[in-house]
Design a protein around this motif. Structure first.
Motif, PDB file in Angstrom:
ATOM      1  N   ALA B  38       0.833  -1.210   0.000  1.00 20.87           N
ATOM      2  CA  ALA B  38       0.000   0.000   0.000  1.00 20.87           C
ATOM      3  C   ALA B  38       0.867   1.260   0.000  1.00 20.87           C
ATOM      4  CB  ALA B  38      -0.945  -0.008   1.201  1.00 20.87           C
ATOM      5  N   ARG B  39       1.991   1.230   0.707  1.00 22.70           N
ATOM      6  CA  ARG B  39       2.902   2.387   0.683  1.00 22.70           C
ATOM      7  C   ARG B  39       3.456   2.610  -0.719  1.00 22.70           C
ATOM      8  NH1 ARG B  39       7.451   1.949   2.999  1.00 22.70           N
ATOM      9  NH2 ARG B  39       7.325  -0.147   3.892  1.00 22.70           N
ATOM     10  N   LEU B  40       3.756   1.494  -1.411  1.00 17.83           N
ATOM     11  CA  LEU B  40       4.312   1.608  -2.772  1.00 17.83           C
ATOM     12  C   LEU B  40       3.277   2.154  -3.757  1.00 17.83           C
ATOM     13  CD1 LEU B  40       6.121  -1.862  -2.890  1.00 17.83           C
ATOM     14  CD2 LEU B  40       7.239   0.373  -2.733  1.00 17.83           C
ATOM     15  N   LEU B  41       2.006   2.019  -3.416  1.00 23.56           N
ATOM     16  CA  LEU B  41       0.935   2.448  -4.316  1.00 23.56           C
ATOM     17  C   LEU B  41       0.481   3.883  -4.048  1.00 23.56           C
ATOM     18  CD1 LEU B  41      -1.353  -0.739  -4.280  1.00 23.56           C
ATOM     19  CD2 LEU B  41       0.209   0.001  -6.097  1.00 23.56           C
ATOM     20  N   ALA B  42       1.068   4.503  -3.052  1.00 19.54           N
ATOM     21  CA  ALA B  42       0.592   5.837  -2.660  1.00 19.54           C
ATOM     22  C   ALA B  42       0.554   6.773  -3.861  1.00 19.54           C
ATOM     23  CB  ALA B  42       1.501   6.408  -1.578  1.00 19.54           C
ATOM     24  N   GLY B  43      -0.576   7.425  -4.046  1.00 19.35           N
ATOM     25  CA  GLY B  43      -0.699   8.441  -5.092  1.00 19.35           C
ATOM     26  C   GLY B  43      -1.134   7.933  -6.454  1.00 19.35           C
ATOM     27  N   VAL B  44      -1.260   6.620  -6.648  1.00 21.96           N
ATOM     28  CA  VAL B  44      -1.653   6.152  -7.985  1.00 21.96           C
ATOM     29  C   VAL B  44      -3.134   6.463  -8.228  1.00 21.96           C
ATOM     30  CG1 VAL B  44       0.069   4.317  -8.005  1.00 21.96           C
ATOM     31  CG2 VAL B  44      -2.286   3.780  -7.345  1.00 21.96           C
ATOM     32  N   ARG B  45      -3.444   6.717  -9.497  1.00 19.46           N
ATOM     33  CA  ARG B  45      -4.838   6.991  -9.847  1.00 19.46           C
ATOM     34  C   ARG B  45      -5.618   5.708 -10.055  1.00 19.46           C
ATOM     35  NH1 ARG B  45      -3.366   9.757 -15.179  1.00 19.46           N
ATOM     36  NH2 ARG B  45      -2.108   7.864 -15.013  1.00 19.46           N
ATOM     37  N   HIS B  46      -4.949   4.699 -10.614  1.00 17.68           N
ATOM     38  CA  HIS B  46      -5.662   3.471 -10.955  1.00 17.68           C
ATOM     39  C   HIS B  46      -4.708   2.290 -10.830  1.00 17.68           C
ATOM     40  CE1 HIS B  46      -8.530   1.343 -14.065  1.00 17.68           C
ATOM     41  NE2 HIS B  46      -8.360   0.646 -12.964  1.00 17.68           N
ATOM     42  N   VAL B  47      -5.001   1.381  -9.923  1.00 17.20           N
ATOM     43  CA  VAL B  47      -4.206   0.163  -9.775  1.00 17.20           C
ATOM     44  C   VAL B  47      -5.079  -1.027 -10.164  1.00 17.20           C
ATOM     45  CG1 VAL B  47      -4.715   0.175  -7.280  1.00 17.20           C
ATOM     46  CG2 VAL B  47      -2.935  -1.335  -8.172  1.00 17.20           C
ATOM     47  N   ALA B  48      -4.523  -1.915 -10.974  1.00 14.67           N
ATOM     48  CA  ALA B  48      -5.226  -3.142 -11.347  1.00 14.67           C
ATOM     49  C   ALA B  48      -4.546  -4.323 -10.673  1.00 14.67           C
ATOM     50  CB  ALA B  48      -5.225  -3.322 -12.863  1.00 14.67           C
ATOM     51  N   VAL B  49      -5.347  -5.326 -10.330  1.00 13.39           N
ATOM     52  CA  VAL B  49      -4.841  -6.509  -9.634  1.00 13.39           C
ATOM     53  C   VAL B  49      -5.254  -7.743 -10.424  1.00 13.39           C
ATOM     54  CG1 VAL B  49      -4.835  -7.790  -7.473  1.00 13.39           C
ATOM     55  CG2 VAL B  49      -5.143  -5.295  -7.438  1.00 13.39           C
ATOM     56  N   GLY B  50      -4.302  -8.586 -10.761  1.00 13.36           N
ATOM     57  CA  GLY B  50      -4.571  -9.781 -11.560  1.00 13.36           C
ATOM     58  C   GLY B  50      -5.198 -10.887 -10.743  1.00 13.36           C
ATOM     59  N   THR B  51      -5.364 -12.043 -11.367  1.00 18.02           N
ATOM     60  CA  THR B  51      -5.989 -13.165 -10.683  1.00 18.02           C
ATOM     61  C   THR B  51      -5.022 -13.785  -9.678  1.00 18.02           C
ATOM     62  OG1 THR B  51      -5.307 -14.546 -12.522  1.00 18.02           O
ATOM     63  CG2 THR B  51      -7.558 -13.738 -12.558  1.00 18.02           C
ATOM     64  N   SER B  52      -5.564 -14.564  -8.749  1.00 18.56           N
ATOM     65  CA  SER B  52      -4.772 -15.257  -7.725  1.00 18.56           C
ATOM     66  C   SER B  52      -3.833 -14.307  -6.991  1.00 18.56           C
ATOM     67  CB  SER B  52      -3.963 -16.404  -8.354  1.00 18.56           C
ATOM     68  OG  SER B  52      -4.815 -17.272  -9.052  1.00 18.56           O
ATOM     69  N   SER B  53      -4.316 -13.135  -6.609  1.00 23.28           N
ATOM     70  CA  SER B  53      -3.473 -12.125  -5.963  1.00 23.28           C
ATOM     71  C   SER B  53      -4.164 -11.495  -4.753  1.00 23.28           C
ATOM     72  CB  SER B  53      -3.107 -11.036  -6.975  1.00 23.28           C
ATOM     73  OG  SER B  53      -2.507 -11.557  -8.124  1.00 23.28           O
ATOM     74  N   PRO B  54      -4.430 -12.287  -3.711  1.00 19.53           N
ATOM     75  CA  PRO B  54      -5.158 -11.707  -2.577  1.00 19.53           C
ATOM     76  C   PRO B  54      -4.381 -10.634  -1.824  1.00 19.53           C
ATOM     77  CG  PRO B  54      -4.478 -13.973  -2.113  1.00 19.53           C
ATOM     78  CD  PRO B  54      -4.218 -13.733  -3.568  1.00 19.53           C
ATOM     79  N   ILE B  55      -3.083 -10.810  -1.645  1.00 17.44           N
ATOM     80  CA  ILE B  55      -2.314  -9.815  -0.885  1.00 17.44           C
ATOM     81  C   ILE B  55      -2.216  -8.490  -1.647  1.00 17.44           C
ATOM     82  CG2 ILE B  55       0.000  -9.295   0.013  1.00 17.44           C
ATOM     83  CD1 ILE B  55       0.130 -12.213   1.000  1.00 17.44           C
ATOM     84  N   PRO B  56      -1.832  -8.518  -2.945  1.00 18.99           N
ATOM     85  CA  PRO B  56      -1.880  -7.258  -3.711  1.00 18.99           C
ATOM     86  C   PRO B  56      -3.288  -6.659  -3.761  1.00 18.99           C
ATOM     87  CG  PRO B  56      -0.504  -8.838  -4.850  1.00 18.99           C
ATOM     88  CD  PRO B  56      -1.170  -9.582  -3.722  1.00 18.99           C
ATOM     89  N   GLY B  57      -4.286  -7.519  -3.835  1.00 17.66           N
ATOM     90  CA  GLY B  57      -5.661  -7.021  -3.873  1.00 17.66           C
ATOM     91  C   GLY B  57      -6.015  -6.291  -2.588  1.00 17.66           C
ATOM     92  N   ALA B  58      -5.664  -6.879  -1.465  1.00 18.08           N
ATOM     93  CA  ALA B  58      -5.929  -6.227  -0.174  1.00 18.08           C
ATOM     94  C   ALA B  58      -5.157  -4.910  -0.079  1.00 18.08           C
ATOM     95  CB  ALA B  58      -5.540  -7.166   0.969  1.00 18.08           C
ATOM     96  N   ALA B  59      -3.921  -4.903  -0.570  1.00 14.00           N
ATOM     97  CA  ALA B  59      -3.107  -3.689  -0.519  1.00 14.00           C
ATOM     98  C   ALA B  59      -3.716  -2.583  -1.386  1.00 14.00           C
ATOM     99  CB  ALA B  59      -1.683  -3.997  -0.983  1.00 14.00           C
ATOM    100  N   ALA B  60      -4.206  -2.960  -2.568  1.00  9.02           N
ATOM    101  CA  ALA B  60      -4.825  -1.972  -3.452  1.00  9.02           C
ATOM    102  C   ALA B  60      -6.067  -1.379  -2.783  1.00  9.02           C
ATOM    103  CB  ALA B  60      -5.190  -2.616  -4.786  1.00  9.02           C
ATOM    104  N   LEU B  61      -6.828  -2.230  -2.130  1.00  6.04           N
ATOM    105  CA  LEU B  61      -8.033  -1.745  -1.451  1.00  6.04           C
ATOM    106  C   LEU B  61      -7.678  -0.877  -0.244  1.00  6.04           C
ATOM    107  CD1 LEU B  61     -10.149  -5.007  -1.792  1.00  6.04           C
ATOM    108  CD2 LEU B  61     -10.621  -2.800  -2.898  1.00  6.04           C
ATOM    109  N   LEU B  62      -6.555  -1.197   0.402  1.00  2.00           N
ATOM    110  CA  LEU B  62      -6.083  -0.355   1.508  1.00  2.00           C
ATOM    111  C   LEU B  62      -5.687   1.026   0.983  1.00  2.00           C
ATOM    112  CD1 LEU B  62      -5.236   0.088   4.447  1.00  2.00           C
ATOM    113  CD2 LEU B  62      -3.066  -1.067   3.932  1.00  2.00           C
ATOM    114  N   THR B  63      -4.989   1.044  -0.139  1.00  6.00           N
ATOM    115  CA  THR B  63      -4.613   2.322  -0.758  1.00  6.00           C
ATOM    116  C   THR B  63      -5.856   3.137  -1.095  1.00  6.00           C
ATOM    117  OG1 THR B  63      -2.670   1.271  -1.716  1.00  6.00           O
ATOM    118  CG2 THR B  63      -3.334   3.383  -2.658  1.00  6.00           C
ATOM    119  N   ARG B  64      -6.845   2.450  -1.627  1.00 11.49           N
ATOM    120  CA  ARG B  64      -8.098   3.118  -1.987  1.00 11.49           C
ATOM    121  C   ARG B  64      -8.754   3.731  -0.743  1.00 11.49           C
ATOM    122  NH1 ARG B  64     -13.175   1.254  -1.536  1.00 11.49           N
ATOM    123  NH2 ARG B  64     -14.800   2.136  -2.873  1.00 11.49           N
TER     124      ARG B  64
END
Lengths: 309, 264
Positions: B38-64
């Motif tokens: 989530a820290r690495l995603l700070a400031g992005v306008r749009h992050v996409a998360v691929g399949t089989s990616s629960p941890i990145p998905g949770a991080a993207a939602l945290l950033t949101r």
């Protein structure tokens, strides 16, 4: 268009056909796939859009596939495709490893009736070295005319360019993806009407499969009265009959896979499958049970199902 | 800032020991990874998360959540957090237009030049181990500015001197249109930056309880590291609460098993 049964549908896929199928989320005609295996279809060139799981694995394991063109074969939470893995190791299938957007691009070229579609990325990948249908060409509009990015990137491309890169900007290399025109598209959808129109809802890429393929075979959960094209709320998400060769009514036609809100994936079945399919002997046992229409899969004697998921 | 002393410089294997005890005992490795992404995603306008990616998905939602919804999240496989209506091709079209700022890629093998291998080991095609395939990597790696490489297993069988098959190539001086590429690499042991000009990873931080020497021992390629390598910061209590409440619930829509196993 005619409404036919699954057995008749399976006869519409000739041996040696280039057959295109959809990923699990889009709609997989598993009941029809069983009929294909039962009729013993051979030498398929199977194209998955862009990936596949159980469907490709059983077709490969049953010896129906000569060539596999795919971006990935996986049973997701149930692991890798055991029959796929075994066939690759044995050299039993010809592989055309791809990448998802290239499969879409190839179908889009066929949809437009043109020989290829240019596509960004890929250059530098070893995929290219094994694809004689993906030549690298020069952008005829030159480096300044073909960026195509309409939104500025947060990490600017210019700032990251080295002197060497800038010097070669005059040539803009891009991959030409040869058209993929399947002989047959086969997928599962929610609804059809008696005029041969097929409602796909939000699974828009099924439209692409139909547009790109010489003929399209569909299984549906439900056949409705009336004309889907008369309903403005549905017509935009409906494949018109002009693309549809035949439809079979197949309730629960995706089982053992799940179908959105209609029914969940059959977890016990999937676990039994990955256990059985680990060996050639086990796969034969699976095949016999599956083709005999058994609802459940029984493991081989002494097998431990717990390790499989 | 709590720091891990580079063992090569100090001649010892220093470990994070001064982490706030009340937090250190309760943050799971998964939660540390989510917070770090989530820290690495700070400031992005749009992050996409691929399949089989629960941890990145949770991080993207945290950033949101932390951006009050300013960051758009597209989670493949989700109904609630995926607005695409043009099929699977839409993600790739968006990426080519520059409308996707961040994405995640992994690899069965990843080498020091940030080449990734999702196909298999040894000689193609029959080789050794066969993996599912390249998915969208060969394309998205070129086009998404902030590709975060994520692989929990940090061993020499993953982080190899040279990948056996290049599914997606790291940055090269070849004049090819490549606005995207690796932004960082997160593993179960540490966080790396990537220097695109020098084509080398730079160790950014080591997770609490691990050492620089451990990272060296488990990495098959050479990388740069400062003399003093920080410890990966733990999430604050407020972020932890957000993760364990709202984010766990949101990611559970796409990954119910992951959410169920997320024991807070």
């Amino acid at each position: 268009m005619s409404l036919i049964n699954l057995h008749e549908l399976a006869t519409q896929v000739p041996n040696g056909a280039k057959l295109v199928v959809a990923k699990d989320e889009s709609g997989v005609a598993m009941a029809a796939t069983r009929e294909l295996v039962r009729r013993g279809v051979r030498d398929l060139h199977l194209v998955t859009v862009p990936v596949s799981g159980l469907q490709a694995d059983v077709l490969i394991g049953a010896g129906c596939v000569a060539t596999l063109e795919s971006s990935g074969i996986t049973l997701s939470e149930f692991g890798t495709g055991p029959a796929f893995t075994r066939a690759v190791k044995a050299g039993a299938i010809k592989l055309r490893d791809g990448t998802c957007p290239a499969i879409y691009a190839g179908l889009q070229a066929a949809q437009k009736g043109i020989p290829f579609m240019p596509l960004r990325g890929i250059i530098g990948s070893d995929l290219l070295r094994h694809r004689d249908d993906w030549p690298v060409i020069e952008n005829p509009f030159g480096a300044d005319g073909g960026g195509g990015q309409m939104v500025d990137s947060t990490a600017g491309k210019a700032a990251d360019k080295t002197v060497g890169e800038a010097a070669r900007d005059a040539v803009d290399k891009i991959v030409a993806i040869a058209a993929i025109q399947p002989d047959v598209a086969l997928f599962h959808a929610p609804l059809a009407d008696r005029f041969g129109n097929v409602f796909i809802g939000r699974q828009r890429e099924l439209m692409l499969l139909a547009h790109a393929s010489k003929k399209t075979l569909v299984t549906v959960e439900q056949v409705v009265e009336g004309n889907l094209l008369d309903d403005d709320a549905r017509s935009g998400a409906t494949i018109p009959a002009l693309y549809i060769e035949a439809i079979a009514h197949a309730p629960k036609g995706m089982w053992p896979l799940g179908y959105h809100d209609a029914y969940p994936i059959d977890v016990a079945w999937m676990r039994a499958y990955v256990q059985l399919a680990r060996t050639a002997e086990g796969f034969e046992s699976f095949l016999a049970q599956w083709l005999s229409q058994d609802k459940d899969l029984k493991p081989l004697v002494g097998a431990d199902l717990r390790v499989s998921a | 800032m709590i720091r891990v002393v580079d063992s090569a410089a100090a001649g010892t294997s220093a470990v994070a020991s001064a982490v706030t005890p009340a937090v250190a005992t309760t943050v799971t490795p998964t939660e540390l990874l989510i917070a770090t992404i989530a820290r690495l995603l700070a400031g992005v306008r749009h992050v996409a998360v691929g399949t089989s990616s629960p941890i990145p998905g949770a991080a993207a939602l945290l950033t949101r959540a932390q951006s009050n919804g300013a960051t758009r999240v597209s989670v493949l496989g989700s109904r609630r957090f995926n607005a695409f209506t043009n099929g699977g091709v839409e993600l790739f079209d968006l990426a080519a237009q520059g409308r996707i700022d961040a994405f995640f890629l992994g690899g069965g093998q990843i080498d020091g030049a940030a080449n990734i291998n999702l196909v298999g080991t040894d000689a193609y095609p029959q080789g050794g181990v066969r993996w599912p395939g390249s998915f969208g990597s060969a394309y998205l790696y070129h086009l998404v500015p902030r590709v975060i490489l994520f692989r929990e297993e940090h061993t020499r069988r993953v982080f190899v001197p040279k990948v056996d098959f290049i599914s997606a190539a790291g940055p090269q001086d070849d004049g090819v249109f490549r606005p995207g590429g690796p932004h960082a690499m997160l593993t179960g042991l540490c966080l790396f930056d990537f220097d695109k000009a020098r084509r080398r990873f730079i160790l950014q931080s080591v997770h609490p309880g691990h050492t620089v020497q451990e990272v060296r021992d488990e990495t098959g390629f050479d990388f740069d590291a400062p003399n003093v390598v920080p410890v990966t910061p733990l999430p604050t209590a407020a972020i932890l609460a957000l993760m364990r409440g709202q984010i766990r619930s949101e990611i559970g829509e796409t990954y119910p098993n992951f959410a169920a196993q997320w024991r807070a």
